[in-house]
Enzyme design. Structure first.
Site, PDB file in Angstrom:
ATOM      1  N   GLY A  64       4.568   5.079   0.838  1.00  0.00           N
ATOM      2  CA  GLY A  64       5.549   4.062   0.506  1.00  0.00           C
ATOM      3  C   GLY A  64       6.898   4.183   1.170  1.00  0.00           C
ATOM      4  N   GLY A 117       7.586   3.597   4.561  1.00  0.00           N
ATOM      5  CA  GLY A 117       7.721   2.893   5.824  1.00  0.00           C
ATOM      6  C   GLY A 117       8.745   1.773   5.781  1.00  0.00           C
ATOM      7  N   CYS A 121       7.196  -1.322   4.356  1.00  0.00           N
ATOM      8  CA  CYS A 121       6.313  -1.048   3.223  1.00  0.00           C
ATOM      9  C   CYS A 121       7.079  -1.202   1.915  1.00  0.00           C
ATOM     10  CB  CYS A 121       5.750   0.370   3.333  1.00  0.00           C
ATOM     11  SG  CYS A 121       4.652   0.823   1.985  1.00  0.00           S
TER      12      CYS A 121
END
Length: 343
Positions: A171, A173, A176
């Site tokens: 989680g 990114g 993301c």
């Protein structure tokens, strides 16, 4: 019980005595496996707006590694892998559906030597089944990269199930939204510091994947114990990424390319005709020219980072590195701030 988990922005590395006169003295070499040595510890992410054959060839010519994405037909992916001109060819597969058929075709017809078992939540029973099947089938002939995980337990389990390297982070990114949508995740630096303490009976490599915004973050990830980093946004918008340059703005002077998360609605609709989650976004990023120039900048930053700790290699750097935690004022001070100053 709760704990404090640190991200890359929460820490700095302590400068130390150095006798390194030139960055050319610093080696960025890192081993992914017994027969897989890379001259640069950077891997391009298996995203459909980041890595196909063109990116893989470009990054591997600089010493890194490119993982060809899986969001196409088996035949299309095999064709992309065939076009890689370097000894080690890497491709992503899923952990359900036709993944065994896809893997077999990539190895047999594409010549893949590295398979990346690619799923958002890798600490899962389907990952266990997929890794054990593939390790039984391929043994040590194919390097199995797996992930993603966010904990030491996740790392240890994937290693025990057969992974040769593990992508660590969930989680973090740039495109993301998993942590926002699901409430789950662990800051990237904490994940690496946790996974480096894993108790495994063989040499399984740690790949820091996500949340890396610049060469400084890469240096911190490597200092914490990562053997490699995996990046997407740092390479986005370059010539070698899939997709056409889009011209926008007055007189079409603004050049951009699409960059999207594979859990975004748009990406899911394109590769399977529907979406079952909304844990990513699609955006346009500025066109940035050749990826080789970006990789050179990142490499120079990493070499400088090693030299500030007086280290000439990754192993030496990890032995010497010392972290300090910085306050929010320290974070502000770390960035260029003249543009925000009121004269």
């Amino acid at each position: 019980m709760t704990i404090t988990a640190l991200s890359y922005g929460d820490v700095l590395l302590v400068p130390q005595y150095s006798d390194i006169v030139s960055r050319k003295e610093v080696s960025l070499s890192s081993d992914l496996g017994p027969d897989i040595t890379c001259g640069m510890p950077i891997i391009s992410s298996p995203m459909d707006t980041i890595t196909e054959a063109k990116m893989a060839n470009a990054i591997q010519s600089k010493g890194g590694l490119g993982i060809v994405h899986r969001y196409n037909s088996i035949e299309e992916q095999v064709d992309q892998v065939r076009q890689i001109r370097h000894p080690h060819k890497a491709a992503a597969v899923g952990i359900s559906g036709d993944y065994m058929e896809r893997a077999a075709a990539l190895v047999r017809d594409g010549g893949a030597t590295i398979l990346c078992l690619d799923v958002a939540h890798g600490h899962h029973i389907l990952m266990k089944e997929a890794l054990m099947k593939m390790k039984l089938l391929y043994g040590d002939d194919v390097h199995l990269m797996a992930g993603n995980v966010a904990t030491r337990q996740g790392f240890e389990d994937l290693a025990r199930w057969g992974a040769d390297s593990v992508r660590c982070n969930i989680g973090g990114g740039s495109i993301c939204s998993t942590r926002v949508q699901t409430g789950h995740g662990i800051p990237g630096l904490h994940t690496i510091l946790d996974c480096i303490q894993a108790d495994v009976d063989r040499d399984v490599k740690i790949i820091a994947d996500g949340g890396l915004r610049n060469s400084g973050d890469i240096v911190k990830a490597l200092a914490a114990g990562a053997d490699f980093v995996m990046v997407g946004s740092l390479l986005a918008g370059t010539d070698e990424t899939p997709g056409e340059v889009i011209y926008q703005g007055p007189h079409n002077a603004d050049k951009r390319k699409v960059y999207r998360g594979m859990a975004s609605k748009e990406a899911q609709h394109d590769w399977r005709g529907k979406h079952s989650s909304d844990e990513g976004i699609t955006t346009f990023v500025p066109y940035r020219g050749k990826v080789g120039d970006i990789l050179d900048e990142l490499s120079n930053g990493i070499r400088s980072g090693f030299s500030y700790s007086g280290a000439r290699s990754l192993i030496e750097f990890q032995m010497k590195s010392k972290f300090v935690i910085q306050t929010s004022s320290g974070q502000d001070e770390s960035h260029t701030h003249i543009l925000s100053r009121k004269f």
